[in-house]
Design a protein around this motif. Structure first.
Motif, short mmCIF file in Angstrom:
data_model
loop_
_atom_site.label_atom_id
_atom_site.label_comp_id
_atom_site.label_asym_id
_atom_site.label_seq_id
_atom_site.Cartn_x
_atom_site.Cartn_y
_atom_site.Cartn_z
N ILE A 1 47.32 15.44 41.55
CA ILE A 1 48.12 16.34 40.71
C ILE A 1 48.90 17.31 41.59
O ILE A 1 50.10 17.54 41.38
N ALA A 2 48.23 17.87 42.60
CA ALA A 2 48.89 18.82 43.50
C ALA A 2 50.05 18.18 44.24
O ALA A 2 51.05 18.83 44.54
N GLN A 3 49.93 16.89 44.53
CA GLN A 3 50.99 16.18 45.25
C GLN A 3 51.96 15.49 44.29
O GLN A 3 52.76 14.65 44.71
N HIS A 4 51.86 15.84 43.02
CA HIS A 4 52.79 15.34 41.99
C HIS A 4 52.73 13.83 41.80
O HIS A 4 53.75 13.19 41.53
N TYR A 5 51.54 13.28 41.91
CA TYR A 5 51.32 11.88 41.55
C TYR A 5 50.64 11.85 40.17
O TYR A 5 49.49 11.42 40.03
N GLY A 6 51.35 12.29 39.16
CA GLY A 6 50.77 12.40 37.83
C GLY A 6 50.36 11.08 37.24
O GLY A 6 49.27 10.94 36.67
N ASN A 7 51.22 10.08 37.35
CA ASN A 7 50.91 8.77 36.76
C ASN A 7 49.72 8.11 37.45
O ASN A 7 48.88 7.49 36.80
N MET A 8 49.65 8.27 38.78
CA MET A 8 48.52 7.72 39.51
C MET A 8 47.23 8.42 39.10
O MET A 8 46.17 7.80 38.95
N ALA A 9 47.29 9.73 38.90
CA ALA A 9 46.12 10.49 38.46
C ALA A 9 45.64 9.98 37.10
O ALA A 9 44.44 9.82 36.87
#
Length: 522
Positions: free
Chosen positions: A344-352
């Motif tokens: 989330i912090a690295q802006h990988y929302g879909n992967m999260a």
């Protein structure tokens, strides 16, 4: 005569003669007399007799104090603290210091600090109280005030090496390198402090780019707690000239200190990474994590490393491998949670979202699951789903300010309901006005409302309270919106030095370099 009679009756455990003991203490209740009367008793029985005395003669204040002291002697710290707090007043510096120590043990640092400060104000030459205060200030990283107190202590005892060491270390923490160097050089003559002084003098030389001096100082550190870190830093310096030589040096160090394998290998991995050999560094780290499958810190590092270096296609498999090795269920939860928060912090929302759905450690539709889903959906720009997740938890916990803040921030990102976003973030800030996260949310809300001046004020405060790449990125955006490209670039350079792998900062670098080029072309 009464004193010896009282002592005899106590030692004989003659309750009928307790009145004589009380009369003796009413004539003289000094600590010396109390100790003499009770000299034949151990700590536990001493406390029993003292309580019998105070029940019949509550005016014996010194006896009350002795009861508290007996609890301290028998290591009943909680009862001792309560005992001292129930006294009408404490005048004795010794008793006050004991009370301060009990507060420290109980974690009541503010109370302990207040007592030591009051003692110093009343008696400026109370070295013991001042030294204890220094210890608290040092632990709180309040190095500026610690230095002030240590200067005074050093004036009183100019040959005290401990004061000089703390002065040197405090100056180093403040990055006052010249002052730190001066004090570390003073303690080189001390056998006790010589190795740590050499080590820090080597670090100072590194900071001041005195490379050859740094090498010599680090190599001078003998067998001690500082030997390994000195060696590691020495090989770091060598790696800047000859990576292969540094790696071989670390292998030799590994042969001589096999128990420190993990630390040495992590340094080796860091050297590969700094030399831009990302593939070799990653292979070594994954292998190291496989060698220590029960080490939670290393498993977290492995997954976060892959995320930071954009090996996203390898995150899931490595996460599963790490989960297999961990023994405790709570460690598995920590690993999954930290992985999701890092994505989330690295802006990988879909992967999260994908990992959250696949994992089986955090129970589906639990509070933690919904919260992580809300954050992940928000970063993935799936705002209706994010808002629905967070609303569900907030309905269950209407006083949870972290949820209010998360929902307010999500509404801000969505850009539709700034009124409710402001209400939620304001509620959170009211509860914790010094929360960097809440200040950041309000700053970003103001930015999206077009109030750049207010946004800057909130974000500067947040950046002062916490070193966070997201806060720095928001503040850079504010500077750019105000046309302050130089300040934006300066902050971005500082932020990248701290967080070289942050994706948001990398994207800002590309944007800013593009805007600077466009300006120069114009």
């Amino acid at each position: 005569a009464n004193l010896y009679l009282a002592q005899e009756y106590v030692c004989q455990n003659d309750d009928n003669k307790l009145a004589i003991v009380i009369k003796t203490l009413q004539l003289d209740q000094s600590p010396a007399t109390i100790d003499k009367v009770l000299s034949c008793l151990d700590s536990e029985n001493k406390g029993i007799v003292l309580r019998q005395i105070i029940e019949k003669a509550p005016d014996l204040k010194q006896v009350q104090l002795s009861i508290c002291d007996s609890l301290v002697e028998s290591k009943q710290d909680t009862d001792a603290l309560l005992c001292f707090q129930n006294l009408d007043s404490i005048q004795s510096p010794t008793a006050l210091k004991t009370l301060a120590e009990l507060h420290q043990k109980a974690g009541n640092i503010t109370e302990a600090k207040a007592i030591y400060s009051a003692l110093i104000e009343k008696e400026p030459l109370d070295i013991t109280a001042r030294y204890e205060l220094v210890g608290i200030l040092y632990d709180e990283s309040d190095f500026e005030n610690a230095i002030t107190e240590l200067v005074f202590l050093n004036q009183q005892a100019p040959k005290n090496r401990n004061y000089q060491y703390l002065l040197a270390a405090s100056h180093y923490a403040q990055r006052n390198f010249e002052e730190s160097r001066f004090w570390f050089e003073q303690i080189l003559v001390s056998k006790q402090y010589r190795n740590i002084a050499l080590y820090y003098l080597g670090l100072i030389a590194m900071e001041m780019n005195e490379i050859e001096s740094a090498k010599a100082l680090l190599l001078s550190v003998k067998e001690s707690d500082e030997y390994l870190p000195a060696q590691l830093n020495f090989w770091r310096l060598i790696s800047e000239e000859d990576l292969d030589k540094a790696i071989n040096g670390l292998y030799d160090l590994l042969d001589s200190a096999p128990k420190e394998r993990m630390t040495i290998k992590l340094t080796q991995i860091d050297l590969y990474d700094k030399a831009n050999d990302r593939q070799r560094a990653t292979q070594e780290l994954v292998s190291l994590a496989d060698d220590y499958p029960t080490n939670l810190r290393l498993q977290i590092l492995r997954v976060q490393w892959l995320i930071d270096r954009d090996y996203i296609d390898r995150v899931d498999a490595n996460l599963q491998a790490s989960l297999v090795g961990l023994q405790r269920f709570n460690e598995k939860i920590r690993l999954v949670s930290s992985t999701l928060y890092h994505l989330i912090a690295q802006h990988y929302g879909n992967m999260a979202l994908k990992l959250l759905e696949r994992q089986t450690v955090i129970e589906k539709n639990s509070d933690d699951y919904l919260f992580l889903a809300g954050l992940s959906n928000a970063i993935a720009e799936k705002y209706p789903a994010a808002i629905n997740n967070l609303e569900q938890i907030l309905e269950k916990y209407p006083e949870r300010h972290d949820i209010k803040n998360a929902l307010g921030y999500t509404l801000t990102l969505q850009g539709k309901d700034f009124v409710r976003a402001e209400q939620l973030i304001t509620d959170a800030l009211t509860s914790s006005p010094n929360s960097a996260s809440y200040l950041d949310s309000m700053g970003w809300l103001r930015f999206n409302q077009g109030d750049f001046s207010a946004a800057e004020e909130y974000l500067v405060n947040a950046n002062t309270l916490a070193s966070d790449p997201a806060i720095k990125a928001h503040l850079i955006e504010v500077y750019l919106a105000q046309g302050r490209a130089v300040e934006a670039q300066q902050l971005l350079t500082e932020a990248q030095a701290q967080f070289p792998q942050n994706r948001t900062l990398k994207r800002l670098t590309l944007r800013l370099s593009g805007s600077i080029k466009a300006t120069s072309n114009d």
